[in-house]
Design a protein around this motif. Structure first.
Motif, PDB file in Angstrom:
ATOM      1  N   GLU A 149      37.283 104.251 -49.010  1.00 21.17           N
ATOM      2  CA  GLU A 149      36.109 104.291 -49.872  1.00 21.17           C
ATOM      3  C   GLU A 149      34.882 104.777 -49.117  1.00 21.17           C
ATOM      4  O   GLU A 149      34.013 105.450 -49.670  1.00 21.17           O
ATOM      5  CB  GLU A 149      35.838 102.897 -50.446  1.00 21.17           C
ATOM      6  N   SER A 153      34.022 110.739 -49.669  1.00 23.38           N
ATOM      7  CA  SER A 153      33.158 111.143 -50.770  1.00 23.38           C
ATOM      8  C   SER A 153      32.428 112.425 -50.415  1.00 23.38           C
ATOM      9  O   SER A 153      31.957 112.596 -49.293  1.00 23.38           O
ATOM     10  CB  SER A 153      32.135 110.040 -51.079  1.00 23.38           C
ATOM     11  N   ASN A 181      39.444 114.431 -53.291  1.00 24.33           N
ATOM     12  CA  ASN A 181      38.013 114.184 -53.506  1.00 24.33           C
ATOM     13  C   ASN A 181      37.182 115.426 -53.192  1.00 24.33           C
ATOM     14  O   ASN A 181      36.163 115.691 -53.834  1.00 24.33           O
ATOM     15  CB  ASN A 181      37.537 113.013 -52.648  1.00 24.33           C
TER      16      ASN A 181
END
Length: 275
Positions: A149, A153, A181
């Motif tokens: 996590e 990103s 991602n």
């Protein structure tokens, strides 16, 4: 006999712990004592001694709950499974020797006590290993999720310019997540330039480089440019030593320089404004 063993432990806890700690410290291959602050080690040692005694007295369910709580604690402290199993063995040996010296265990009842010690130690060792393994697996799983996590990103920093910071070790599973991602982010943010920042990647080997090259190729296929930034001197030396070919990449030692280059590619630049 169970209650006799538990009573001896409770009445001689301080002496038992002292001897146990000395015996554990003699193992040169075990660093758990070196890594743990003395005050925490003292407290944890007493909890361990109490846990060993409670197995003789408490109900199965109550002991199971305490065992799993203790296992979580020692995993956080960095105790290895080898250390834990040695700790159980040494603790029981010290208790047996002490009861022998006090005349509780004699030639007449030695066989009975040896059987009782085996019945005491074998289940606690098996349960401890099982609890430790489950706690360790859960901890690793949570750490893996948190790392994923944290580091997968794509972040837009300017119009048409986005950054993906990579943190920690990159394995095949993480590489797949990064790829997904990355491509989704490029389309979503309409990025024309993507900066892959490897400042937080401790080691870049052939496999990691392969994953990064694949990610860059995928970015180019969706119509964006890719730049590799955050290349530290030691990483650059490793890349050269391994013969990894990054000729198709634009690279930069810092994110700041990478952003400046990305802005130039999109016909912009950073200027100072006089007040």
């Amino acid at each position: 006999m169970n209650r006799q063993i538990a009573k001896y432990i409770q009445e001689n806890t301080t002496e038992i712990i002292s001897k146990w700690k000395e015996q554990m410290k003699e193992d040169e291959n075990e660093r758990s004592f070196q890594m743990t602050p003395p005050e925490i080690m003292d407290k944890t040692s007493r909890e361990f001694a109490d846990l060993m005694a409670s197995n003789l007295l408490e109900s199965h369910q109550a002991y199971e709950n305490r065992l799993y709580d203790f296992s979580e604690k020692v995993v956080r402290l960095g105790w290895s499974i080898t250390f834990v199993t040695k700790a159980i063995t040494h603790f029981s040996e010290i208790v047996f020797d002490g009861m022998e010296q006090e005349g509780i265990i004699t030639q007449n009842n030695t066989r009975d006590y040896m059987k009782e010690f085996s019945n005491w130690i074998t289940p606690i060792r098996d349960k401890t290993i099982d609890a430790y393994s489950k706690t360790w697996e859960r901890t690793v799983s949570l750490q893996k999720i948190a790392l994923q996590e944290l580091s997968a990103s794509l972040i837009p920093v300017f119009d048409k310019v986005s950054v993906m910071p990579l943190v920690g070790t990159i394995d095949t599973e993480r590489a797949r997540l990064i790829m997904e991602n990355l491509l989704e982010g490029v389309v979503k943010h309409r990025a024309e330039v993507v900066l892959l920042d490897i400042t937080g990647v401790p080691v870049v080997d052939t496999m990691v480089a392969h994953h990064i090259i694949q990610a860059a190729d995928a970015v180019r296929l969706v119509g964006a440019k890719c730049m590799l930034v955050g290349i530290r001197p030691e990483i650059a030396q490793t890349i050269v030593t391994l013969g990894i070919n990054l000729n198709d990449f634009t690279t930069s030692s810092t994110l700041q320089r990478g952003v400046e280059q990305a802005l130039a590619w999109t016909n912009r630049k950073i200027v100072e404004v006089d007040e």
